[in-house]
Enzyme design. Structure first.
Site, mmCIF file in Angstrom:
data_model
loop_
_atom_site.group_PDB
_atom_site.id
_atom_site.type_symbol
_atom_site.label_atom_id
_atom_site.label_comp_id
_atom_site.label_asym_id
_atom_site.label_seq_id
_atom_site.Cartn_x
_atom_site.Cartn_y
_atom_site.Cartn_z
ATOM 1 N N LYS A 81 0.828 -1.210 0.000
ATOM 2 C CA LYS A 81 0.000 0.000 0.000
ATOM 3 C C LYS A 81 0.866 1.265 0.000
ATOM 4 C CE LYS A 81 -4.128 1.686 2.451
ATOM 5 N NZ LYS A 81 -5.012 1.409 3.611
ATOM 6 N N SER A 156 -9.751 1.913 3.028
ATOM 7 C CA SER A 156 -8.809 2.607 2.179
ATOM 8 C C SER A 156 -7.914 1.664 1.362
ATOM 9 C CB SER A 156 -7.921 3.510 3.040
ATOM 10 O OG SER A 156 -7.202 2.764 4.006
ATOM 11 N N SER A 180 -10.497 -0.773 6.893
ATOM 12 C CA SER A 180 -9.824 -0.530 5.620
ATOM 13 C C SER A 180 -9.228 -1.758 4.954
ATOM 14 C CB SER A 180 -8.725 0.520 5.804
ATOM 15 O OG SER A 180 -9.290 1.797 5.971
#
Length: 472
Positions: A81, A156, A180
């Site tokens: 990420k 996210s 997330s």
């Protein structure tokens, strides 16, 4: 092997590479080819490391040729990420102002993945500052849900979920502050494991000062296409580091982990919008668990509504003290609008109110621990609504209030630092369906065992589902 290698699980791919039935270079080339074919439309990966990944694959093959010992992920492509550190790469967090924020060293889990032989192929997209359930930012662009571009891929870690679903690597890294990992996994039809706070070390040298609620709630974890891959990734990611003083050397597997246990089924939420498909998925998963020997009873976890609201109230008041001004200045317009709505629906607490909430949190955690002693696994939705329409949080503060109610199964578990796992159960009206499993602290083993039982019965393959839907 005639099968396209990008379709293989990490477990299968690692075994094929170790046995030298395929080379690491062949595996990485296959995944990079898949990325080149799909990523321009889906935009799951904000950056792709073609040359570095192939060089790492060649080095991995050379290690095998010399007969040296290899790690459990030797030659397996993974993605990271954009909000944690990879040495030599910018940690952008989806923000243009951070495009030159080049990391000097790897975050601990990145180091662990490298030691295990994993090959980093790219960076997963996320919303600006990872603060929305919608993966879009003005710097890297929007990530699409591979099943339906009109709904969110989650956030996210939406880039991670979409990448794994589409075959852009069998393992993607994500993090979970308030859902997330679990929400994107559910939205894209993959497995997402939120780990216990302290299970996987969290640290990034580029931004070492984590606010209090982040320390209490945020975790790192894997998104994968199979439960076996989640188990494998967890074993690698959970290697210890003194850089995170909360890390605990807890065993990954307890002696009783293989035993079916009592399961609490919770679908009785009284929110204004409860989609029938999320309840049906839980009811089906409950039947599958019963067939596997689990005892399922309907039960509501204690203080559910209160603790879910507490998560966002604590987080936003913590951010009011440290973070909001910086995010307003450097975030994009969508982030600023979402932030305005978040703050509008969050009461502003003074020092004593925040401390009172933290005191209350500890008492609620005790009641949950007692509940999870009686019901070692909790089965409930990830969200009470279907996957949200794109940019639903931009509409109004009142709609954001409804979204927060919908996401209560994600928020309540996060505030208590508990592990949770999202596992797909099939399809419902063109979108992936799935459930969330929750257990006591450091009992990821129970989640994985129960998820394996659901996965076996469901027989769901996200790659096949995408092909059938004509999405890829």
């Amino acid at each position: 092997m005639n099968l396209e290698l990008w379709r293989l699980s990490a477990t299968e791919l690692a075994q094929a590479i170790r046995s030298r039935r395929v080379s690491a270079r062949e595996a990485v080339r296959s995944v990079l080819g898949r990325i080149d074919a799909v990523n321009p439309r889906i935009n799951a990966l904000a950056a792709v490391s073609h040359e570095a990944a192939l060089a790492a694959a060649d080095a991995a093959d050379a290690v095998l040729a010399r007969g040296e010992p290899v790690g459990p992920l030797h030659g397996v492509p993974v993605s990271i990420k954009i909000n944690i550190d990879v040495a030599g790469e910018p940690t952008t967090d989806g923000v243009r102002a951070l495009q030159h924020n080049v990391a000097a060293e790897d975050s601990p889990l990145v180091s662990s993945l490298r030691r295990a032989g994993a090959i980093l192929i790219g960076r997963n997209n996320a919303p600006a500052f990872s603060l929305r359930w919608f993966t879009d930012n003005a710097f890297h662009g929007r990530t699409l849900n591979p099943f339906d571009a009109g709904v969110t891929p989650g956030g996210s870690s939406g880039g991670a979920a979409a990448a794994v679903a589409c075959g852009m690597g069998p393992i993607a890294h994500g993090n979970d502050y308030g859902g997330s990992i679990r929400y994107p996994a559910w939205a894209c039809g993959v497995v997402g494991l939120r780990t216990t706070v302290g299970r996987v070390p969290s640290y990034k040298a580029s931004a070492p000062n984590r606010i209090v609620t982040n320390q209490l709630m945020s975790v790192q974890g894997p998104l994968t296409r199979t439960v076996a891959d989640a188990r494998l990734a967890l074993a690698v990611m959970s290697a210890g580091s003194p850089l995170d003083p909360q890390w605990v050397p807890a065993p990954l597997e307890a002696a009783d982990s293989a035993q079916p246990v009592r399961v609490a089924l919770f679908t009785g939420w009284k929110a204004s919008r409860v989609d029938r498909s999320v309840v049906q998925a839980c009811e089906q998963a409950a039947r599958w668990l019963q067939e596997a020997g689990y005892a399922v009873e309907e039960a509501e976890p204690p203080h559910f509504e209160e603790v879910s609201a507490m998560q966002f109230h604590l987080v936003m008041n913590d951010m009011r003290r440290a973070g909001v001004a910086f995010m307003r200045e450097n975030g994009d317009d969508a982030l600023r609008t979402a932030l305005d709505h978040y703050l509008a629906v969050t009461p502003e607490w003074n020092r004593d109110e925040c401390l009172d909430a933290l005191t209350r949190r500890f008492n609620i955690a005790r009641d949950w621990a007692v509940f999870l002693e009686r019901y070692p696994v909790l089965l409930m939705p990830n969200s009470w609504e279907r996957a949200l329409p794109v940019d639903d949080d931009q509409r109004s503060a009142e709609r954001v209030r409804e979204i927060l109610l919908a996401q209560s199964p994600l928020l309540g578990t996060a505030v208590l630092g508990l592990p949770g796992l999202s596992v797909p159960t099939g399809m419902a009206d063109g979108l992936p369906a799935g459930v969330q499993l929750v257990a006591g602290r450091f009992r990821e083993d129970r989640l994985l065992r129960a998820a394996e039982a659901i996965e076996t019965k469901a027989g769901f393959n996200v790659t096949n589902a995408l092909v059938k839907a004509g999405a890829t």
